[in-house]
Design a protein around this motif. Sequence first.
Motif, PDB file in Angstrom:
ATOM      1  N   LEU A  42      -0.529  -5.159  -2.370  1.00  0.00           N
ATOM      2  CA  LEU A  42      -0.335  -6.449  -1.715  1.00  0.00           C
ATOM      3  C   LEU A  42       1.063  -6.988  -1.968  1.00  0.00           C
ATOM      4  CD1 LEU A  42      -1.882  -8.630  -0.098  1.00  0.00           C
ATOM      5  CD2 LEU A  42      -2.455  -9.695  -2.280  1.00  0.00           C
ATOM      6  N   ILE A  43       1.527  -6.835  -3.200  1.00  0.00           N
ATOM      7  CA  ILE A  43       2.868  -7.307  -3.544  1.00  0.00           C
ATOM      8  C   ILE A  43       3.933  -6.529  -2.790  1.00  0.00           C
ATOM      9  CG2 ILE A  43       4.535  -7.455  -5.421  1.00  0.00           C
ATOM     10  CD1 ILE A  43       2.162  -8.022  -7.287  1.00  0.00           C
ATOM     11  N   LYS A  44       3.752  -5.232  -2.729  1.00  0.00           N
ATOM     12  CA  LYS A  44       4.734  -4.402  -2.026  1.00  0.00           C
ATOM     13  C   LYS A  44       4.771  -4.752  -0.548  1.00  0.00           C
ATOM     14  CE  LYS A  44       5.979  -1.878  -5.526  1.00  0.00           C
ATOM     15  NZ  LYS A  44       5.164  -2.544  -6.519  1.00  0.00           N
ATOM     16  N   ILE A  58     -17.495  -7.047  -5.857  1.00  0.00           N
ATOM     17  CA  ILE A  58     -17.540  -7.244  -4.407  1.00  0.00           C
ATOM     18  C   ILE A  58     -16.686  -8.438  -3.992  1.00  0.00           C
ATOM     19  CG2 ILE A  58     -19.063  -7.851  -2.481  1.00  0.00           C
ATOM     20  CD1 ILE A  58     -21.268  -6.250  -3.840  1.00  0.00           C
ATOM     21  N   LYS A  59     -16.766  -9.541  -4.747  1.00  0.00           N
ATOM     22  CA  LYS A  59     -15.952 -10.726  -4.434  1.00  0.00           C
ATOM     23  C   LYS A  59     -14.471 -10.423  -4.547  1.00  0.00           C
ATOM     24  CE  LYS A  59     -19.415 -14.130  -5.864  1.00  0.00           C
ATOM     25  NZ  LYS A  59     -19.771 -15.174  -6.866  1.00  0.00           N
ATOM     26  N   CYS A  60     -14.106  -9.618  -5.537  1.00  0.00           N
ATOM     27  CA  CYS A  60     -12.709  -9.237  -5.706  1.00  0.00           C
ATOM     28  C   CYS A  60     -12.207  -8.458  -4.484  1.00  0.00           C
ATOM     29  CB  CYS A  60     -12.566  -8.399  -6.976  1.00  0.00           C
ATOM     30  SG  CYS A  60     -10.931  -7.668  -7.212  1.00  0.00           S
ATOM     31  N   LEU A  61     -13.006  -7.508  -4.015  1.00  0.00           N
ATOM     32  CA  LEU A  61     -12.609  -6.728  -2.840  1.00  0.00           C
ATOM     33  C   LEU A  61     -12.574  -7.596  -1.585  1.00  0.00           C
ATOM     34  CD1 LEU A  61     -14.724  -3.524  -3.556  1.00  0.00           C
ATOM     35  CD2 LEU A  61     -12.245  -3.740  -3.749  1.00  0.00           C
ATOM     36  N   ASP A  62     -13.536  -8.499  -1.438  1.00  0.00           N
ATOM     37  CA  ASP A  62     -13.556  -9.390  -0.280  1.00  0.00           C
ATOM     38  C   ASP A  62     -12.326 -10.293  -0.247  1.00  0.00           C
ATOM     39  OD1 ASP A  62     -15.926  -8.347   0.609  1.00  0.00           O
ATOM     40  OD2 ASP A  62     -17.198  -9.900  -0.311  1.00  0.00           O
ATOM     41  N   PHE A  63     -11.843 -10.675  -1.429  1.00  0.00           N
ATOM     42  CA  PHE A  63     -10.644 -11.514  -1.504  1.00  0.00           C
ATOM     43  C   PHE A  63      -9.435 -10.806  -0.893  1.00  0.00           C
ATOM     44  CE2 PHE A  63      -6.737 -12.427  -3.901  1.00  0.00           C
ATOM     45  CZ  PHE A  63      -6.562 -13.765  -3.582  1.00  0.00           C
ATOM     46  N   PHE A  64      -9.281  -9.522  -1.225  1.00  0.00           N
ATOM     47  CA  PHE A  64      -8.145  -8.772  -0.677  1.00  0.00           C
ATOM     48  C   PHE A  64      -8.359  -8.427   0.788  1.00  0.00           C
ATOM     49  CE2 PHE A  64      -7.587  -7.938  -5.233  1.00  0.00           C
ATOM     50  CZ  PHE A  64      -6.228  -8.186  -5.371  1.00  0.00           C
ATOM     51  N   LEU A  65      -9.609  -8.162   1.173  1.00  0.00           N
ATOM     52  CA  LEU A  65      -9.882  -7.830   2.571  1.00  0.00           C
ATOM     53  C   LEU A  65      -9.702  -9.047   3.473  1.00  0.00           C
ATOM     54  CD1 LEU A  65     -13.027  -5.552   2.146  1.00  0.00           C
ATOM     55  CD2 LEU A  65     -10.770  -4.852   2.961  1.00  0.00           C
ATOM     56  N   ALA A  66      -9.822 -10.253   2.907  1.00  0.00           N
ATOM     57  CA  ALA A  66      -9.628 -11.464   3.701  1.00  0.00           C
ATOM     58  C   ALA A  66      -8.169 -11.602   4.162  1.00  0.00           C
ATOM     59  CB  ALA A  66     -10.043 -12.691   2.897  1.00  0.00           C
ATOM     60  N   LYS A  67      -7.249 -10.994   3.422  1.00  0.00           N
ATOM     61  CA  LYS A  67      -5.824 -11.008   3.816  1.00  0.00           C
ATOM     62  C   LYS A  67      -5.607  -9.854   4.801  1.00  0.00           C
ATOM     63  CE  LYS A  67      -4.476 -12.815  -0.715  1.00  0.00           C
ATOM     64  NZ  LYS A  67      -4.016 -14.128  -0.258  1.00  0.00           N
ATOM     65  N   ARG A  68      -5.868 -10.090   6.057  1.00  0.00           N
ATOM     66  CA  ARG A  68      -5.944  -9.027   7.060  1.00  0.00           C
ATOM     67  C   ARG A  68      -4.653  -8.237   7.209  1.00  0.00           C
ATOM     68  NH1 ARG A  68     -10.407  -9.171  10.071  1.00  0.00           N
ATOM     69  NH2 ARG A  68     -11.753 -11.000   9.903  1.00  0.00           N
ATOM     70  N   ASN A  69      -3.530  -8.896   7.177  1.00  0.00           N
ATOM     71  CA  ASN A  69      -2.259  -8.214   7.415  1.00  0.00           C
ATOM     72  C   ASN A  69      -1.546  -7.798   6.135  1.00  0.00           C
ATOM     73  OD1 ASN A  69      -2.569  -8.628  10.216  1.00  0.00           O
ATOM     74  ND2 ASN A  69      -1.726 -10.713  10.036  1.00  0.00           N
ATOM     75  N   ALA A  70      -2.167  -8.042   4.991  1.00  0.00           N
ATOM     76  CA  ALA A  70      -1.494  -7.764   3.725  1.00  0.00           C
ATOM     77  C   ALA A  70      -1.713  -6.332   3.246  1.00  0.00           C
ATOM     78  CB  ALA A  70      -1.970  -8.737   2.657  1.00  0.00           C
ATOM     79  N   LEU A  71      -2.863  -5.746   3.547  1.00  0.00           N
ATOM     80  CA  LEU A  71      -3.164  -4.391   3.112  1.00  0.00           C
ATOM     81  C   LEU A  71      -2.807  -3.388   4.194  1.00  0.00           C
ATOM     82  CD1 LEU A  71      -6.641  -4.924   1.398  1.00  0.00           C
ATOM     83  CD2 LEU A  71      -4.416  -4.715   0.292  1.00  0.00           C
ATOM     84  N   SER A  72      -2.347  -2.222   3.787  1.00  0.00           N
ATOM     85  CA  SER A  72      -1.963  -1.181   4.744  1.00  0.00           C
ATOM     86  C   SER A  72      -3.205  -0.623   5.439  1.00  0.00           C
ATOM     87  CB  SER A  72      -1.219  -0.063   4.018  1.00  0.00           C
ATOM     88  OG  SER A  72      -2.087   0.615   3.133  1.00  0.00           O
TER      89      SER A  72
END
Length: 403
Positions: free
Chosen positions: A201-203, A320-334
């Motif tokens: 996410l940082i990258k 699961i909540k941790c993964l959902d947090f990152f998945l909520a940032k749609r354009n942040a993950l490759s």
Amino acid sequence: MDTSRVLRVTNVVLLLTAYQMHWFEKKSQRFRLSLPGVVNIFVLGVFYAGCFSQHFDSKSSLLIVLKNVSPFMFVLTRTQLFLGAKVFAYSVYSSVKSVGALNSLVESLPTRNSGFRKDEVIAYILLGSTFGTLFCFVLYISYEMKFELPPLEDAMIGLALFLPHLILSGSLRLYIVLAWLTRGQLKQFKNNAEEELSDNLIKEEDNVASTSFTISTKSSSVANLDNLKRKLEILGANFRFFFQSIQHSLIFLFAMNGNCLLGGIYSYTYYWNTWHVIFEDRKRRIFYAANASIYACIASDYICLMLVLFMMEKERMNFIKCLDFFLAKRNALSKRVRPLAKDITKVLKRSFYSKFDSIIPFNISYLSLMVFVQLLIIILVVMFHYLNDEILLLKEELNSKDN
């Protein structure tokens, strides 16, 4: 927490209580059949057979008094006796049957972690809490008996009822400890996944690094997450396999606990109303302590089990909540990392669910419901017998007045 040390201590406790015949090898991280364990089971089996035979001694004063005072209590004792004989034989079979699943689960756990920590202390508390409770009651009863041993025949009658319960409860302790270690591994996987996704996410947000470095970082993150997903699948499958191998032991233990609770509540109800007149003060205190020990030990087992189930479910939901947090940032993950995060979420949602014979879920909600239904049935049975006896006494009193 040192996983190997926890498994070794657990193995020693289960060997002493005769639930296991296997020895945990620290180097190979496997449980293997051991000659001392086999000899221990054989010697205990011979001793148990002698204790079992005492229940059929027609000259036993304890059994004669029990049968005369309460035929229903005598029936409960015989039920516990025959159920215990089946349990003793099944415990030997279950121990041999579950070792393969146990070794598979141990392979999914880390061999060594950092030093002595809080999680390891909690593991030992979960392992020995019931023994500690039982020891306190035994110490108090011994004090009230002025540390004098009861007659050998009476002691053997009691041990015939207690030994199978003690042995079979090893299955519950084994499950509790392995579930606690699995929870720790699940927490470690969560931290690893959070670290990988945070770096990715940082990258993605900063776009500071060079193109080649970014590509290599993404490839590394994808490989690490894919490896974590495979490990998580293996851990979940091995944990379900382990539960399936000991599920019937847990059902047997639940049945034995139910019969013990029925006997304890029934005897206390009748003691409080009538039986207390045949006891002197010291024996009354002994009865109260022995009766209370039944509830205390069973409650200790259930509380430890529910605590582990709650903590494991909490760790799964946090993951699961941790993964959902990152998945909520749609354009942040490759595009390569995002599907892996979704796959890990699916693994968590469908894994780590255990069911008795694939029917009844084994979680804190259903376990609480099973305990409630069990207690309700016990209360209804005791009330039926108590009211029936009161009606019979009332009829006798009315007949005597008519005469």
